[in-house]
Design an enzyme around this catalytic site. Structure first.
Site: not given
Ligand code: OAD
Length: 241
Positions: A149, A103, A233, A121, A215
């Site tokens: 752009c 994510q 982690a 994501h 976690n």
């Protein structure tokens, strides 16, 4: 179950597994110094991520949203992958079927060397045109506001899936396939409350996979998974191999 027993159990499962899927969230990059979304260090000028990462916020004030992304780009540009990212690169080499779903938009998995991955994501180092849809890689820090752009001079936006927007259907399909067909699902550093990633643990369990969570704190998934390991982690993930 103690942390050591949890690690032992996951190692045993991984040692006989051929199909492994991993889901990561902001917690894996926290150990590289990237602020998480829901921690207090994720706040910017007292805004929460949910107030800025929306199409409505961009339509209302694109300058403000770009300033926030420039703040995040500046933080992330100085960060490096940590041993947890590296361990997932090693897993990609080791298992016949491996897929990493993140994510995170920071690009640290790619920087570490992961290639079998879905950035569901999006990626903070990409921009897309709100007019013609062209997508480009862009590493400017900061991005001159408001960016245009190169093809049509339309307003560029971060190539990120915001709250209320749909995920890329191809990436999503690939992710669900990986979740529903794996023997082991590892869930690393995510609060487990943002869909569809929040549904991956129950889906994998229903399909018969062994599911483990790593976690710092308990999450809504902790009760449901086979093993919940609490810790950083960067310390835990390398021990799983
Ligand atoms: P969150 O900020 O919601 O959660 C981070 C999780 O990582 C928490 O459960 C922490 O306990 C855990 N954590 C923190 N430090 C850790 C460490 N060193 N080791 C292990 N775990 C640690 O981030 P996400 O779950 O990734 O979406 O958030 C999901 C999505 O919500 C994000 O991708 C983003 C956000 O709004 C979009 O931008 C679309």
């Amino acid at each position: 179950m103690t942390c050591e027993a949890g690690i032992h159990e996951v190692r045993a499962r991984l040692s006989s597994a051929r199909a492994v899927t991993v889901l990561t969230g902001a917690g894996i990059s926290a150990d590289s110094g990237v602020p998480t979304f829901r921690g207090t260090d994720g706040l910017w000028r007292n805004f929460r991520a949910e107030e800025l990462a929306t199409p409505e916020a961009f339509a209302r004030d694109p300058r403000l949203v770009w300033e926030w992304y420039n703040w995040r780009r500046e933080i992330i540009a100085a960060k490096l992958p940590n041993p947890a990212h590296a361990a997932l690169v090693e897993m990609e080499r080791r298992f016949d079927r491996f897929w990493l779903i993140t994510q995170n938009v920071d690009g640290l998995h790619r920087l570490a060397g992961s290639t079998k991955l879905s950035e569901i994501h999006g990626n903070i180092w990409k921009v897309s045109c709100t007019a013609c849809g062209r997508v480009d890689t862009n590493h400017d820090v900061p991005i001159p506001i408001l960016p245009q752009c190169a093809t049509c001079e339309g307003l560029l936006r971060p190539h990120i899936v915001w709250f209320g927007e749909s995920l890329d259907s191809e990436e999503l399909g690939r992710s669900f396939d990986a979740v529903n067909s794996c023997e082991v699902l590892l869930i690393v550093g995510t609060s487990g409350i943002v869909y569809p990633a929040a549904s991956f643990a129950p889906s994998a369990k229903a399909a018969g996979a062994f599911v483990a969570e790593i976690n710092l704190d308990p999450t809504p998934n902790s009760e449901l998974v086979d093993v919940s390991i609490q810790g950083n982690a960067k310390d835990i993930v390398p021990l799983l191999l």
